[in-house]
Structures are given as C-alpha cells and as structure tokens.
Write an enzyme that holds these catalytic residues in place. Structure first.
Site, PDB file in Angstrom:
ATOM      1  N   GLU A 148      54.583 -10.206  47.255  1.00  0.00           N
ATOM      2  CA  GLU A 148      55.814 -10.597  47.990  1.00  0.00           C
ATOM      3  C   GLU A 148      55.259 -10.838  49.518  1.00  0.00           C
ATOM      4  O   GLU A 148      55.902 -10.243  50.423  1.00  0.00           O
ATOM      5  CB  GLU A 148      56.910  -9.743  47.730  1.00  0.00           C
ATOM      6  CG  GLU A 148      57.751  -9.775  46.676  1.00  0.00           C
ATOM      7  CD  GLU A 148      58.948  -9.189  46.406  1.00  0.00           C
ATOM      8  OE1 GLU A 148      59.721  -8.871  47.749  1.00  0.00           O
ATOM      9  OE2 GLU A 148      59.749  -8.799  45.652  1.00  0.00           O
ATOM     10  N   GLU A 253      59.292  -9.288  39.076  1.00  0.00           N
ATOM     11  CA  GLU A 253      60.606  -8.648  39.361  1.00  0.00           C
ATOM     12  C   GLU A 253      61.717  -9.743  39.068  1.00  0.00           C
ATOM     13  O   GLU A 253      61.586 -10.970  39.509  1.00  0.00           O
ATOM     14  CB  GLU A 253      60.723  -8.214  40.471  1.00  0.00           C
ATOM     15  CG  GLU A 253      59.961  -6.952  40.981  1.00  0.00           C
ATOM     16  CD  GLU A 253      60.149  -6.484  42.405  1.00  0.00           C
ATOM     17  OE1 GLU A 253      61.205  -6.833  42.991  1.00  0.00           O
ATOM     18  OE2 GLU A 253      59.297  -5.875  43.057  1.00  0.00           O
TER      19      GLU A 253
END
Length: 318
Positions: A148, A253
């Site tokens: 991320e 995720e």
C-alpha cells in the site's frame, strides 16, 4: 490500510501466533497446495495455481483451528504481519504454516525506517539475517514488502524512485545470499492517495516481482465518505492497470462491511466475478477481524454461510 503492525499488534489479535525465538527448529515441509508453475531462471516456484484461485486468510477473529472449523476447510495461504525488526523467518506462525501445508504470506512493514538507509546498505545486517533465515526454511514463502505504498502508508515518502530502489535493494541482497525460495509480491492499494503518484509508478520491475497484487475493501456506508461497492467495483480499476504487467495477481487484503448492502450477496459474487472478469487473480486473502468495519467472516449468519459456500467452491480449491 488496516494494519496490525509488528509482533505486539499481531499478538493483540492472535496471541497464539507470537514470534518465536531463533532457536526454534525448522518445521518439516509438506507439499503446498495447488498445481505450481516455475519462475524462469529460479529454483523456486511462483506458487501460481494452474487453474482457479488460492484462498488465503488473516486469522484475526479466532485461532486457526476455530476459524478453519468455522470456514469448513483449511485455506491455502496464511497472512501475518511483521515490523522491520521482527524475525518472521523464525516466527511460530511461519514454521507452523509450513508444517501444516499452508503458504506463509509475510507482510513486512518498515514502519519508522528510512528508505534511504535501506538503499545505502546501512540496514543490510537485518536484511541479510532475514535472507539467511528464510533460505534455511527450504520452503516457499511469499514476501509482501511495504504494501500500500501508494496510499496512506506512504512508504518512502510517496517518492516512487526511493521506494523502487529500496525494494530492489532488499531483493538484490536476498539474491546475493542465494535465496531462491522467496516469492516476491508487490501490492499497492486499490486507490491512490490524493498526494501520491499512481500505483504503477512504484512498480519495481518484472525482474523483481513474481506476483503483482492489490489490497481493497468494500467500506460500506458507515460514514458519508463511503458508498457500497461490489467485489467487482472494488477491484475493477486497479485490475486493468495490473493486467498490463502480465503477472499473476494476489489480493493481499480484502473484506466487506455489513452496513449499506447485502454482505452475503457480496461474497456470493466473488467466484463468478473472478471467473468472468478477473482471470489473472490467482489468490485472495480475507482480512478476518472486527476492526474499522465488520470485516470478519461471521459478522452475520448469512455472511458466514456465503463465505462457507465460496470457500468450498471448486474454483477456490485448485
């Protein structure tokens, strides 16, 4: 975006998986699930199933035994989080996964670490220790370093060249230490921060990445800033970008909230969407914890029943 950083954070959610000391003996390896394809020029394998999708899990809402019973099967992949100094190569989670035939997915987070120090070699002692440790395992581990980077984590200060140089340096140190059993994942967020360059600007390059990836969530409508999104809505834009790289794609995720729509219906749509819209997605990991939203698989009886159906679908059992 939903980190449980370092050993302390992981322990707070899953006490059974505390980091073991380096004296732990290597666990015996078992064959890992799925039909695997080789990575050209490497002794390791990319762990890409020949067909279908590997199901992974973050165990944040119960023990492995409790959760697998709840799911109705053993997922193929187990996500765990580690800080920069945590020895994930000797962690009980990693050793237990390998002994039990799970693929360890290591999310290695460099919180508080200067990427310039990584690039300069100032932190090579830690990198070399992890390289030697994972090499000694003798089994494949998926390593997702600094995920991320294009969103609020901002690894490397949202400077793509700095991020790429740090990622490549770690990869090169591992290679120089003779590590062939690490499968390298690169996982941006599904959306970019307003002040961040786009995800692909951070791509380390084909020679450094085995799996591209993405983290993404349906945040529901608990706050006015979010709207209900289908599984396809969450990943469609980033999928188009990642597909241009031609690598297998890992959803590192994912989860859905309960508020604002039908979570069971959302889950029921996963497999049909993977089959018809996202053929390059070869693994997905559910973030099973009640954290910012009701991400857990048993947030309602209907959601759990849908998850059980999805987990038992032949497409999720390659």
């Amino acid at each position: 975006m939903k980190r449980v950083c370092g050993v302390a954070g992981v322990t707070a959610v899953l006490v059974a998986f505390s980091v073991a000391c380096s004296s732990v003996e290597a666990a015996p390896s078992k064959p890992l699930p799925g039909s695997m394809s080789s990575v050209p020029g490497r002794q390791g394998v990319a762990l890409v199933p020949a067909g279908g999708v590997l199901l992974g899990h973050y165990y944040g809402a119960g023990s492995i035994e409790e959760t697998d019973t709840r799911i109705g099967r053993k997922p193929a992949m187990h996500l765990s989080y580690y800080g920069w100094s945590d020895d994930w190569t000797s962690a009980s989670a990693t050793r237990r996964d390998l002994a039990d035939g799970r693929i360890p997915l290591v999310n290695w987070e460099p919180a508080g670490i200067s990427f310039d120090d990584i690039i300069s070699g100032a932190l090579d002692q830690t990198i070399e220790a992890r390289a030697d440790g994972v090499k000694s395992l003798g089994s494949q581990v998926i390593l997702d370093f600094a995920a991320e980077m294009n969103e609020e984590e901002g690894w490397g200060g949202h400077v793509p060249d700095r991020y790429i140089a740090a990622y490549r340096h770690i990869h090169d140190v591992f290679s120089a230490r003779g590590v062939t059993n690490v499968v390298w994942a690169w996982c941006p967020n599904n959306t970019d921060s307003a002040e961040s360059p786009s995800a692909l600007a951070y791509y380390p390059g084909d020679a450094y990445v085995d799996w591209t990836g993405v983290d993404g969530y349906n945040w529901g409508t608990s706050t006015e800033d979010f709207r209900w999104q289908s599984f396809e809505n969450v990943f469609s834009d980033i999928y188009v970008k990642l597909a241009t790289l031609g690598k297998p794609i890992l959803i590192g995720e994912m989860a859905s909230d309960e508020v604002g729509g039908d979570k069971a219906e959302w889950i029921d749509g996963i497999v049909p969407t993977l089959q018809s819209k996202f053929p390059l997605i070869k693994a997905l990991v559910w973030f099973d914890v009640d954290k910012e939203r009701h991400w857990q698989i048993n947030s309602s009886p209907e959601a759990l029943a849908a998850y059980q159906r999805m987990a038992k679908n032949p497409y999720m059992n390659p």
